[in-house]
Design a protein around this motif. Structure first.
Motif, PDB file in Angstrom:
ATOM      1  N   ARG A  34       0.845  -1.194   0.000  1.00  0.00           N
ATOM      2  CA  ARG A  34       0.000   0.000   0.000  1.00  0.00           C
ATOM      3  C   ARG A  34       0.885   1.250   0.000  1.00  0.00           C
ATOM      4  NH1 ARG A  34      -2.158  -2.682   5.274  1.00  0.00           N
ATOM      5  NH2 ARG A  34       0.082  -3.081   5.149  1.00  0.00           N
ATOM      6  N   PHE A  35       0.772   2.043  -1.063  1.00  0.00           N
ATOM      7  CA  PHE A  35       1.608   3.237  -1.260  1.00  0.00           C
ATOM      8  C   PHE A  35       0.725   4.473  -1.142  1.00  0.00           C
ATOM      9  CE2 PHE A  35       3.784   6.567  -3.443  1.00  0.00           C
ATOM     10  CZ  PHE A  35       5.147   6.280  -3.433  1.00  0.00           C
ATOM     11  N   ALA A  36       0.968   5.291  -0.118  1.00  0.00           N
ATOM     12  CA  ALA A  36       0.192   6.505   0.102  1.00  0.00           C
ATOM     13  C   ALA A  36       1.014   7.723  -0.301  1.00  0.00           C
ATOM     14  CB  ALA A  36      -0.201   6.615   1.573  1.00  0.00           C
ATOM     15  N   HIS A  37       0.379   8.669  -1.010  1.00  0.00           N
ATOM     16  CA  HIS A  37       1.050   9.949  -1.234  1.00  0.00           C
ATOM     17  C   HIS A  37       0.054  11.084  -1.061  1.00  0.00           C
ATOM     18  CE1 HIS A  37      -0.342  11.047  -5.313  1.00  0.00           C
ATOM     19  NE2 HIS A  37      -0.177   9.788  -5.680  1.00  0.00           N
ATOM     20  N   PHE A  38       0.516  12.325  -1.235  1.00  0.00           N
ATOM     21  CA  PHE A  38      -0.215  13.495  -0.750  1.00  0.00           C
ATOM     22  C   PHE A  38      -0.581  14.472  -1.858  1.00  0.00           C
ATOM     23  CE2 PHE A  38       3.182  11.900   1.931  1.00  0.00           C
ATOM     24  CZ  PHE A  38       2.432  11.321   2.949  1.00  0.00           C
ATOM     25  N   SER A  39      -0.403  14.048  -3.099  1.00  0.00           N
ATOM     26  CA  SER A  39      -0.580  14.944  -4.232  1.00  0.00           C
ATOM     27  C   SER A  39      -1.780  14.534  -5.072  1.00  0.00           C
ATOM     28  CB  SER A  39       0.678  14.928  -5.117  1.00  0.00           C
ATOM     29  OG  SER A  39       1.825  15.242  -4.358  1.00  0.00           O
ATOM     30  N   VAL A  40      -2.287  15.499  -5.850  1.00  0.00           N
ATOM     31  CA  VAL A  40      -3.339  15.184  -6.808  1.00  0.00           C
ATOM     32  C   VAL A  40      -2.733  14.329  -7.919  1.00  0.00           C
ATOM     33  CG1 VAL A  40      -4.639  17.269  -6.286  1.00  0.00           C
ATOM     34  CG2 VAL A  40      -2.922  17.316  -8.109  1.00  0.00           C
ATOM     35  N   GLU A  41      -3.593  13.757  -8.749  1.00  0.00           N
ATOM     36  CA  GLU A  41      -3.103  12.816  -9.760  1.00  0.00           C
ATOM     37  C   GLU A  41      -2.432  13.515 -10.940  1.00  0.00           C
ATOM     38  OE1 GLU A  41      -5.784   9.579 -10.660  1.00  0.00           O
ATOM     39  OE2 GLU A  41      -6.633   9.671  -8.643  1.00  0.00           O
ATOM     40  N   ASP A  42      -2.683  14.810 -11.126  1.00  0.00           N
ATOM     41  CA  ASP A  42      -2.016  15.573 -12.178  1.00  0.00           C
ATOM     42  C   ASP A  42      -0.790  16.261 -11.582  1.00  0.00           C
ATOM     43  OD1 ASP A  42      -1.372  16.846 -14.523  1.00  0.00           O
ATOM     44  OD2 ASP A  42      -2.850  18.447 -14.283  1.00  0.00           O
ATOM     45  N   ASP A  43       0.174  15.458 -11.179  1.00  0.00           N
ATOM     46  CA  ASP A  43       1.300  15.964 -10.400  1.00  0.00           C
ATOM     47  C   ASP A  43       2.485  15.021 -10.604  1.00  0.00           C
ATOM     48  OD1 ASP A  43       1.774  17.799  -7.650  1.00  0.00           O
ATOM     49  OD2 ASP A  43       2.920  15.941  -7.667  1.00  0.00           O
ATOM     50  N   PRO A  44       3.723  15.541 -10.618  1.00  0.00           N
ATOM     51  CA  PRO A  44       4.887  14.665 -10.772  1.00  0.00           C
ATOM     52  C   PRO A  44       4.964  13.556  -9.727  1.00  0.00           C
ATOM     53  CG  PRO A  44       5.537  16.943 -11.081  1.00  0.00           C
ATOM     54  CD  PRO A  44       4.111  16.971 -10.596  1.00  0.00           C
ATOM     55  N   ASN A  45       4.476  13.817  -8.516  1.00  0.00           N
ATOM     56  CA  ASN A  45       4.552  12.787  -7.477  1.00  0.00           C
ATOM     57  C   ASN A  45       3.672  11.586  -7.804  1.00  0.00           C
ATOM     58  OD1 ASN A  45       6.303  14.394  -6.048  1.00  0.00           O
ATOM     59  ND2 ASN A  45       4.786  15.113  -4.581  1.00  0.00           N
ATOM     60  N   HIS A  46       2.498  11.842  -8.354  1.00  0.00           N
ATOM     61  CA  HIS A  46       1.638  10.716  -8.727  1.00  0.00           C
ATOM     62  C   HIS A  46       2.216   9.968  -9.920  1.00  0.00           C
ATOM     63  CE1 HIS A  46      -1.980   8.305  -8.893  1.00  0.00           C
ATOM     64  NE2 HIS A  46      -2.045   8.539 -10.196  1.00  0.00           N
TER      65      HIS A  46
END
Length: 327
Positions: A34-46
């Motif tokens: 399970r990988f959690a992140h904090f950015s919207v999907e239109d973002d380099p992090n996603h």
């Protein structure tokens, strides 16, 4: 008879495993991380999270699935790190600022103005400091896989900041990290640590007068709607280590561990380039959206920041770690 059947089945399974191992093929159990992140999907992090998931799936023949929960669905950064240590979340890219609450060595990445520019920052992140911080994090239950970034941090406010004096008395949101709080207090602001998912609402409601971010997440999170003044200060290059629970990591097959480490380093480096390109492009877009961009003289900020080094970089170990950046 039942016991005999179980015994025969057990011998057959052992034989099958033995044959697989003898053939040199890796042994995988179907695993979901399970990988959690904090950015919207239109973002380099996603995009980086998706790339990591695809690389791990390809390397393990789809036996390992990295399931992504974006946009703080599983909580803010503190919540997610706690989840990794408790076993409710497996992987995430929390900031070095938040991780430093458990791995104090990470604070070397949080020191104001420690990085000169993008080239210096990228060289340091992908150099010896990775191994040093990996060794520091593992005993704390956290395995470092790679380094992502959220770029150089600037200051968003409701009223323009043309110089450091314009920050005096302003309530500025910071990350939940004592170095960040002390830095903005040194700049003359009243620093307030607030979780990332609460930043927009806090700006909108007047709980704070400003915050810091990079061009990219200032745009993707639409912070400019509630804080339309954007002071280009670059007080910090913000690092997001890609981490996994050390306990989970140690339970994985050696080939899966290798796949995660390879994917983490590769995806992290690619994400750094992606974010840099995004930041460069979006400054003009922000101005087109009505954002007022100012460029305060950085010299007074740097002078004020010196006391942060005196306060937080005091031991020989901390100074040695700092030398990996400054030398």
């Amino acid at each position: 008879m039942f016991n005999s059947a179980k015994s025969n089945l057990g011998r057959s399974l052992l034989a099958a495993v033995g044959l697989t191992m003898a053939s040199g093929l890796p042994v995988f159990a179907d695993t979901t991380l399970r990988f959690a992140h904090f950015s919207v999907e239109d973002d380099p992090n996603h995009r980086a999270a998706v790339a990591l998931s695809e690389m791990v799936a390809a390397a393990t023949g789809n036996d390992v699935t990295v399931k992504i929960a974006p946009n703080s669905q599983l909580g803010g950064e503190v919540d997610v790190v706690e989840g990794i240590l408790l076993g409710t979340i497996d992987m995430a890219p929390p900031s070095a600022a938040v991780l430093a609450n458990w791995v104090p060595e990470m604070n070397v990445l949080n020191m104001p103005f420690v990085f000169r520019d993008w080239d210096h920052y990228s060289t340091v992140l992908n150099g010896p400091i990775f191994d040093e911080l990996s060794a520091a994090a593992a005993p704390k239950g956290i395995r470092l896989l790679g380094f992502m970034t959220s770029g150089p941090r600037h200051i968003m406010t409701k009223s323009p900041v043309n110089s450091i004096s314009d920050l005096v008395g302003q309530k500025i949101r910071t990350v939940q990290n004592p170095v960040h709080v002390a830095t903005f207090n040194a700049f003359g602001a009243n620093a307030t640590a607030i979780a990332y998912p609460e930043v927009y609402g806090s700006l909108q409601s007047g709980v704070v007068d400003g915050a810091d971010a990079a061009n990219t997440n200032y745009f993707t999170q639409k912070f400019y709607e509630v804080a339309p003044n954007w002071a280009q200060v670059s007080w910090l290059f913000y690092t997001n280590p890609i981490v996994i629970s050390e306990r989970v990591f140690q339970k994985l097959d050696a080939d899966v561990q290798a796949a995660l480490l390879e994917a983490g380093r590769k995806v992290g480096m690619d994400q750094q380039n992606d974010w840099r390109a995004s930041d460069d492009k979006l400054l003009e877009v922000l101005q087109e959206n009505g954002v007022t961009v100012t460029r305060p003289d950085p010299a007074p900020f740097r002078v004020a920041a010196q006391k942060i080094y005196d306060e937080f970089m005091t031991t020989d170990e901390q100074k040695q770690m700092l030398s990996l950046i400054t030398n």
